[in-house]
Design a protein around this motif. Sequence first.
Motif, PDB file in Angstrom:
ATOM      1  N   GLU A 150       4.952   4.840  -5.481  1.00 48.60           N
ATOM      2  CA  GLU A 150       5.078   6.301  -5.435  1.00 48.60           C
ATOM      3  C   GLU A 150       5.246   6.731  -3.975  1.00 48.60           C
ATOM      4  O   GLU A 150       6.088   7.568  -3.653  1.00 48.60           O
ATOM      5  N   TYR A 151       4.451   6.145  -3.077  1.00 45.63           N
ATOM      6  CA  TYR A 151       4.506   6.488  -1.651  1.00 45.63           C
ATOM      7  C   TYR A 151       5.897   6.182  -1.079  1.00 45.63           C
ATOM      8  O   TYR A 151       6.522   7.011  -0.432  1.00 45.63           O
ATOM      9  N   GLN A 152       6.381   4.976  -1.374  1.00 45.69           N
ATOM     10  CA  GLN A 152       7.690   4.576  -0.840  1.00 45.69           C
ATOM     11  C   GLN A 152       8.806   5.462  -1.404  1.00 45.69           C
ATOM     12  O   GLN A 152       9.707   5.872  -0.670  1.00 45.69           O
TER      13      GLN A 152
ATOM     14  N   ARG B  51      19.665  -6.171   6.503  1.00 40.99           N
ATOM     15  CA  ARG B  51      18.713  -6.906   5.659  1.00 40.99           C
ATOM     16  C   ARG B  51      18.167  -8.113   6.422  1.00 40.99           C
ATOM     17  O   ARG B  51      18.660  -9.244   6.267  1.00 40.99           O
ATOM     18  N   PRO B  52      17.136  -7.863   7.264  1.00 43.24           N
ATOM     19  CA  PRO B  52      16.567  -8.987   8.012  1.00 43.24           C
ATOM     20  C   PRO B  52      15.669  -9.849   7.137  1.00 43.24           C
ATOM     21  O   PRO B  52      15.187  -9.411   6.088  1.00 43.24           O
ATOM     22  N   GLY B  53      15.435 -11.062   7.632  1.00 38.56           N
ATOM     23  CA  GLY B  53      14.474 -11.955   6.987  1.00 38.56           C
ATOM     24  C   GLY B  53      13.056 -11.592   7.409  1.00 38.56           C
ATOM     25  O   GLY B  53      12.781 -10.463   7.835  1.00 38.56           O
TER      26      GLY B  53
ATOM     27  N   ALA C  36       7.706   9.656  15.118  1.00 38.77           N
ATOM     28  CA  ALA C  36       6.493   8.970  14.650  1.00 38.77           C
ATOM     29  C   ALA C  36       5.495  10.090  14.383  1.00 38.77           C
ATOM     30  O   ALA C  36       5.804  11.254  14.630  1.00 38.77           O
ATOM     31  N   ARG C  37       4.310   9.742  13.861  1.00 34.99           N
ATOM     32  CA  ARG C  37       3.424  10.835  13.437  1.00 34.99           C
ATOM     33  C   ARG C  37       2.752  11.570  14.582  1.00 34.99           C
ATOM     34  O   ARG C  37       2.494  12.757  14.496  1.00 34.99           O
ATOM     35  N   GLU C  38       2.461  10.851  15.682  1.00 32.16           N
ATOM     36  CA  GLU C  38       1.664  11.498  16.728  1.00 32.16           C
ATOM     37  C   GLU C  38       2.392  11.532  18.065  1.00 32.16           C
ATOM     38  O   GLU C  38       2.899  10.519  18.533  1.00 32.16           O
TER      39      GLU C  38
ATOM     40  N   ASN D  92       7.467  -1.798  15.418  1.00 32.11           N
ATOM     41  CA  ASN D  92       8.055  -3.067  15.855  1.00 32.11           C
ATOM     42  C   ASN D  92       9.536  -2.947  16.177  1.00 32.11           C
ATOM     43  O   ASN D  92       9.984  -3.300  17.268  1.00 32.11           O
ATOM     44  N   VAL D  93      10.300  -2.462  15.199  1.00 27.63           N
ATOM     45  CA  VAL D  93      11.758  -2.443  15.356  1.00 27.63           C
ATOM     46  C   VAL D  93      12.210  -1.151  16.038  1.00 27.63           C
ATOM     47  O   VAL D  93      12.964  -1.177  17.020  1.00 27.63           O
ATOM     48  N   GLY D  94      11.737   0.003  15.522  1.00 24.00           N
ATOM     49  CA  GLY D  94      12.200   1.297  16.042  1.00 24.00           C
ATOM     50  C   GLY D  94      11.978   1.447  17.537  1.00 24.00           C
ATOM     51  O   GLY D  94      12.844   1.971  18.252  1.00 24.00           O
ATOM     52  N   SER D  95      10.831   0.978  18.028  1.00 24.19           N
ATOM     53  CA  SER D  95      10.561   1.127  19.468  1.00 24.19           C
ATOM     54  C   SER D  95      11.589   0.344  20.283  1.00 24.19           C
ATOM     55  O   SER D  95      12.025   0.784  21.359  1.00 24.19           O
TER      56      SER D  95
ATOM     57  N   GLY E 212      10.940  -0.842  -2.542  1.00 25.61           N
ATOM     58  CA  GLY E 212      11.133   0.482  -1.928  1.00 25.61           C
ATOM     59  C   GLY E 212      12.431   0.514  -1.130  1.00 25.61           C
ATOM     60  O   GLY E 212      13.126   1.534  -1.072  1.00 25.61           O
ATOM     61  N   LEU E 213      12.784  -0.626  -0.519  1.00 27.36           N
ATOM     62  CA  LEU E 213      14.007  -0.692   0.282  1.00 27.36           C
ATOM     63  C   LEU E 213      15.241  -0.773  -0.603  1.00 27.36           C
ATOM     64  O   LEU E 213      16.299  -0.236  -0.271  1.00 27.36           O
ATOM     65  N   HIS E 214      15.086  -1.447  -1.756  1.00 22.81           N
ATOM     66  CA  HIS E 214      16.166  -1.447  -2.752  1.00 22.81           C
ATOM     67  C   HIS E 214      16.453   0.002  -3.153  1.00 22.81           C
ATOM     68  O   HIS E 214      17.610   0.442  -3.194  1.00 22.81           O
TER      69      HIS E 214
ATOM     70  N   ARG F 120       8.576   8.505  -2.512  1.00 23.31           N
ATOM     71  CA  ARG F 120       8.474   9.865  -1.954  1.00 23.31           C
ATOM     72  C   ARG F 120       9.075   9.913  -0.540  1.00 23.31           C
ATOM     73  O   ARG F 120       9.860  10.801  -0.219  1.00 23.31           O
ATOM     74  N   LEU F 121       8.749   8.920   0.293  1.00 22.61           N
ATOM     75  CA  LEU F 121       9.296   8.909   1.654  1.00 22.61           C
ATOM     76  C   LEU F 121      10.810   8.651   1.633  1.00 22.61           C
ATOM     77  O   LEU F 121      11.568   9.236   2.417  1.00 22.61           O
ATOM     78  N   GLY F 122      11.236   7.791   0.710  1.00 21.98           N
ATOM     79  CA  GLY F 122      12.673   7.499   0.584  1.00 21.98           C
ATOM     80  C   GLY F 122      13.454   8.752   0.199  1.00 21.98           C
ATOM     81  O   GLY F 122      14.508   9.041   0.777  1.00 21.98           O
TER      82      GLY F 122
HETATM   83  N1  LIG Z   1       7.570  -7.530   8.156  1.00 22.17           N
HETATM   84  C1  LIG Z   1       8.649  -8.109   7.689  1.00 22.17           C
HETATM   85  O1  LIG Z   1       8.771  -9.338   7.628  1.00 22.17           O
HETATM   86  C2  LIG Z   1       9.806  -7.268   7.226  1.00 22.17           C
HETATM   87  C3  LIG Z   1      11.011  -7.898   6.891  1.00 22.17           C
HETATM   88  C4  LIG Z   1      12.089  -7.109   6.473  1.00 22.17           C
HETATM   89  C5  LIG Z   1      11.936  -5.730   6.389  1.00 22.17           C
HETATM   90  N2  LIG Z   1      10.740  -5.169   6.717  1.00 22.17           N
HETATM   91  C6  LIG Z   1      10.614  -3.699   6.598  1.00 22.17           C
HETATM   92  O2  LIG Z   1      10.515  -3.153   7.902  1.00 22.17           O
HETATM   93  C7  LIG Z   1       9.774  -1.943   7.831  1.00 22.17           C
HETATM   94  C8  LIG Z   1       8.651  -1.981   8.848  1.00 22.17           C
HETATM   95  O3  LIG Z   1       9.236  -1.971  10.137  1.00 22.17           O
HETATM   96  P1  LIG Z   1       8.352  -2.140  11.448  1.00 22.17           P
HETATM   97  O4  LIG Z   1       7.610  -3.437  11.369  1.00 22.17           O
HETATM   98  O5  LIG Z   1       9.223  -1.863  12.612  1.00 22.17           O
HETATM   99  O6  LIG Z   1       7.306  -0.964  11.246  1.00 22.17           O
HETATM  100  P2  LIG Z   1       5.868  -0.815  11.882  1.00 22.17           P
HETATM  101  O7  LIG Z   1       5.735  -1.625  13.137  1.00 22.17           O
HETATM  102  O8  LIG Z   1       4.893  -0.977  10.776  1.00 22.17           O
HETATM  103  O9  LIG Z   1       5.887   0.708  12.331  1.00 22.17           O
HETATM  104  C9  LIG Z   1       5.890   1.779  11.437  1.00 22.17           C
HETATM  105  C10 LIG Z   1       6.495   2.975  12.172  1.00 22.17           C
HETATM  106  O10 LIG Z   1       6.560   4.084  11.278  1.00 22.17           O
HETATM  107  C11 LIG Z   1       5.804   5.165  11.823  1.00 22.17           C
HETATM  108  N3  LIG Z   1       5.212   5.860  10.677  1.00 22.17           N
HETATM  109  C12 LIG Z   1       4.325   5.356   9.781  1.00 22.17           C
HETATM  110  N4  LIG Z   1       4.086   6.250   8.808  1.00 22.17           N
HETATM  111  C13 LIG Z   1       4.832   7.356   9.116  1.00 22.17           C
HETATM  112  C14 LIG Z   1       5.017   8.622   8.504  1.00 22.17           C
HETATM  113  N5  LIG Z   1       4.406   8.939   7.349  1.00 22.17           N
HETATM  114  N6  LIG Z   1       5.816   9.521   9.109  1.00 22.17           N
HETATM  115  C15 LIG Z   1       6.435   9.216  10.289  1.00 22.17           C
HETATM  116  N7  LIG Z   1       6.335   8.026  10.892  1.00 22.17           N
HETATM  117  C16 LIG Z   1       5.537   7.108  10.314  1.00 22.17           C
HETATM  118  C17 LIG Z   1       4.804   4.526  12.741  1.00 22.17           C
HETATM  119  O11 LIG Z   1       4.428   5.421  13.729  1.00 22.17           O
HETATM  120  P3  LIG Z   1       2.962   5.987  13.956  1.00 22.17           P
HETATM  121  O12 LIG Z   1       1.997   5.017  13.335  1.00 22.17           O
HETATM  122  O13 LIG Z   1       2.891   6.065  15.449  1.00 22.17           O
HETATM  123  O14 LIG Z   1       3.015   7.300  13.278  1.00 22.17           O
HETATM  124  C18 LIG Z   1       5.656   3.419  13.346  1.00 22.17           C
HETATM  125  O15 LIG Z   1       6.511   3.943  14.336  1.00 22.17           O
HETATM  126  C19 LIG Z   1       9.251  -1.816   6.409  1.00 22.17           C
HETATM  127  O16 LIG Z   1      10.084  -0.980   5.667  1.00 22.17           O
HETATM  128  C20 LIG Z   1       9.336  -3.242   5.915  1.00 22.17           C
HETATM  129  O17 LIG Z   1       9.433  -3.337   4.504  1.00 22.17           O
HETATM  130  C21 LIG Z   1       9.694  -5.889   7.143  1.00 22.17           C
END
Ligand SMILES: NC(=O)c1ccc[n+]([C@@H]2O[C@H](COP(=O)([O-])OP(=O)(O)OC[C@H]3O[C@@H](n4cnc5c(N)ncnc54)[C@H](OP(=O)(O)O)[C@@H]3O)[C@@H](O)[C@H]2O)c1
Length: 300
Positions: free
Chosen positions: A85-87, A145-147, A33-35, A13-16, A125-127, A89-91
């Motif tokens: 644990e997942y968050q 820090r978005p809403g 991204a992964r693929e 959503n955001v990164g793109s 996880g973000l904290h 580890r990635l962090g």
């Molecule tokens: N939703 C909300 O209201 C909200 C509000 C505030 C903050 N947030 C935070 O915003 C973040 C989500 O952002 P978003 O919505 O932009 O994300 P998203 O649309 O869910 O996209 C996730 C991105 O991460 C990539 N990805 C997933 N697993 C991966 C891995 N193991 N290694 C490498 N790339 C990986 C995905 O790519 P592929 O799938 O192509 O690999 C995709 O590009 C979260 O941290 C969330 O807590 C969300």
Amino acid sequence: MKSPFVICGATGNVGSKVAGALLAAGEPVRGIARERVRLGPLAARGAEPFPGDIGDAKFLSKAFTGARAVFVMLPTSFNVSDMREYQDRLGESLVSALSDARVPRVVTLSSVGAHLSRGTGPILGLHGLETKIDTLTATAAMHLRPGYFMENHLFSLPVLRERGINGSPIRPDAQIPMVATKDIADVAARLLRDETFTGRAVRYLLGPRDLTMSEATRILGQAIGRPDLKYVQFSEEEARKAMTGMGMSESAVDAMLEMDRGFNEGTIRSTRERNAESTTPTTLEEFAKTVFAHAYRAAA
Ligand SMILES: NC(=O)c1ccc[n+]([C@@H]2O[C@H](COP(=O)([O-])OP(=O)(O)OC[C@H]3O[C@@H](n4cnc5c(N)ncnc54)[C@H](OP(=O)(O)O)[C@@H]3O)[C@@H](O)[C@H]2O)c1
């Protein structure tokens, strides 16, 4: 050749949108991204695709090497057996790579509620990520820090179609800042290009105004020709059953319900008064017309 901006979550959503804004400004972008195949559309616009796993610190160090600045985000996985644990580890992997690659500046996708050390579900996880990044002495950091993302309303499309209502465990009258991901990305892209920021800081991004789920439902309903659309607060049991049915792990369901409680209790919120810097332009009315209504018709 100019060194690139490295964008994590470049298909998300955001990164793109961050990557798109930088490419539109003529900047070099390396997208993670992964693929590889999913990075194709960005590559077609001139980005360097860099496929791999954010959990792999060696891969990430390589990806971050030579970066002018990095946009980091913590992917959410809803089917892992232990979300914390997942968050974590990635962090850890993100922070170790930022350090190894000596990245000079980082913009973090964090969230409202990231100041809290418990009771926030996935925001915890973000904290942790913010806290770890703050230990890096050679990297300037801006934590966004978005809403609540306006895009979250798209998850309501199935219930809207199947039951003719909108609903979630969030109270109908809880005041929530709702922000378009496009606006978050515009700020992130601007900050990545700003070579003057130093130290560490937090910036809230809160949409034009706080909204309740009832108000949001009325606005979304109007955009799809359903001005009578009702919002229903689901019980936790009902929501748990629905999320489990979608294949989410118990850990992920627990986290999401905890976050909803945080919104209901008003603990997940900005710690600062709304101001010009935290107020972003896209209204929910605009989002409803340009994104939500389109997705509603496409799902018909
Ligand atoms: N939703 C909300 O209201 C909200 C509000 C505030 C903050 N947030 C935070 O915003 C973040 C989500 O952002 P978003 O919505 O932009 O994300 P998203 O649309 O869910 O996209 C996730 C991105 O991460 C990539 N990805 C997933 N697993 C991966 C891995 N193991 N290694 C490498 N790339 C990986 C995905 O790519 P592929 O799938 O192509 O690999 C995709 O590009 C979260 O941290 C969330 O807590 C969300």
